[in-house]
Design an enzyme around this catalytic site. Sequence first.
Site, PDB file in Angstrom:
ATOM      1  CD  GLU A   1      -2.543  -1.414   2.530  1.00 24.00           C
ATOM      2  OE1 GLU A   1      -1.889  -2.052   3.383  1.00 24.00           O
ATOM      3  OE2 GLU A   1      -3.662  -0.961   2.758  1.00 24.00           O
TER       4      GLU A   1
ATOM      5  CB  SER B   1      -5.216  -1.804  -0.006  1.00 25.18           C
ATOM      6  OG  SER B   1      -5.130  -0.541   0.601  1.00 25.18           O
TER       7      SER B   1
ATOM      8  CE1 TYR C   1      -6.877   3.114  -2.053  1.00 23.11           C
ATOM      9  CE2 TYR C   1      -6.353   0.813  -2.460  1.00 23.11           C
ATOM     10  CZ  TYR C   1      -6.574   1.854  -1.586  1.00 23.11           C
ATOM     11  OH  TYR C   1      -6.499   1.639  -0.240  1.00 23.11           O
TER      12      TYR C   1
ATOM     13  NE  ARG D   1     -12.737   2.185   6.289  1.00 22.14           N
ATOM     14  CZ  ARG D   1     -11.707   1.811   5.524  1.00 22.14           C
ATOM     15  NH1 ARG D   1     -10.866   2.691   5.044  1.00 22.14           N
ATOM     16  NH2 ARG D   1     -11.516   0.538   5.238  1.00 22.14           N
TER      17      ARG D   1
ATOM     18  CG  ASP E   1     -14.041  -1.118   7.023  1.00 19.42           C
ATOM     19  OD1 ASP E   1     -14.308   0.041   7.392  1.00 19.42           O
ATOM     20  OD2 ASP E   1     -13.073  -1.399   6.294  1.00 19.42           O
TER      21      ASP E   1
ATOM     22  CD  GLU F   1     -10.289  -4.438   7.235  1.00 18.45           C
ATOM     23  OE1 GLU F   1      -9.155  -4.760   7.639  1.00 18.45           O
ATOM     24  OE2 GLU F   1     -10.485  -3.971   6.104  1.00 18.45           O
TER      25      GLU F   1
ATOM     26  CG  ASN G   1      -9.038  -0.952   7.887  1.00 17.41           C
ATOM     27  OD1 ASN G   1      -8.232  -1.841   7.627  1.00 17.41           O
ATOM     28  ND2 ASN G   1     -10.304  -1.021   7.536  1.00 17.41           N
TER      29      ASN G   1
ATOM     30  N   GLY H   1      -7.312   4.907   4.820  1.00 16.61           N
ATOM     31  CA  GLY H   1      -7.031   5.817   3.702  1.00 16.61           C
ATOM     32  C   GLY H   1      -7.361   7.245   4.128  1.00 16.61           C
TER      33      GLY H   1
END
Length: 323
Positions: A15, A162, A232, A271, A273, A286, A288, A292
């Site tokens: 990443e 990612s 992306y 974050r 999810d 998960e 994070n 991002g």
Amino acid sequence: SNLRVLLIAGGRSGEHEVSLSSARGVLAAMPHPTDLAVIAKDGKWLLGQAAQRALHTGSAEEGEHAFPPPIEWRAYAVAFPLLHGTLGEDGTIQGFFEILGLPYVGAGVTASALCMDKDLCKRVLAQAGIPVVPWVSFYRGDPVPPLPFPAPYFVKPANTGSSVGVSKVKTDQDGREALEEAFRWDRKVVIEQGLEGVRELEIALLGNIYAEPSVIGEISYQSEFYDYQTKYTEGLAHMRIPARIPAELEKRIRELAVAAYRVLGVRGMARVDFFLSQDGTLYLNELNTIPGFTPTSMYPKLWQASGMRYPELLDRLVRLALS
Ligand code: ADP
Ligand code: MG
Ligand code: MG
Ligand code: K
């Protein structure tokens, strides 16, 4: 402000480029004087002008300074490791800052490592009564364990992000290629029951152990799953903020996210999810800990929709690192 920040981006993980694009956004908006260091793909560091050049190019193959780089660490009030994945989001560089005594943005060593390891994280969450998708894990060289669920399933390296190394294996497919791909990235792999027609809901948290939750967002896409390319490539994924979900579901997501954050001991941000299956079952997918972070990424956008603009969010993160 006299809070001098050292922003570190790039890194050796899959990443690297994602990190550099997040760093461009952060540098442009950070309300504190900020210097940039870039970790090239070979693990060596670029400082000063060379770091700026890497930022503009969007990627750096080779660095100049072997670790530890000649940085005057004491000149900084806070380090901001904006690094995704291995050696950045997994507690390793956080351990280095701990030894230096340099405050840093985001989760500490243990929480970072746990949130990076999809197997260990699910074990802790399951133990705390937080619903997670059924999974098995095993190491390279182990016999593949029998799967307690039918295909489709997802094969993932235990420690990436990612969607790097992640594959979906459908009912009539052979899983060997997926396993080979996952083992390219990690010695440990997880196989998870695949949820069909899943909705992906995300929430941003901010705080040290006790988190403040944002509004909830939803990601949608046309591809088979939310893979690297979909994440992306401009226009392939769509974000809806706030997500159109019933109020009780919203409340449950907030509660589960805040509980998971606390159980794992996350500081700074995450974050979180979720998956909502077709039959209405909610799972925490998960956390994070370094999500991002471009101005159009989900994490900052969720805060913006909750009334906190990007520069203010950066300021909050710097101050959380100091408290
Ligand atoms: P990463 O940390 O790389 O983002 P995830 O575990 O979030 O890895 O998986 C990436 C994507 O793969 C998810 O956003 C989702 O689209 C899909 N996916 C992963 N696991 C499952 C699952 N068990 N069922 C359905 N889709 C999944
Ligand atoms: Mg992830
Ligand atoms: Mg994910
Ligand atoms: K993670």
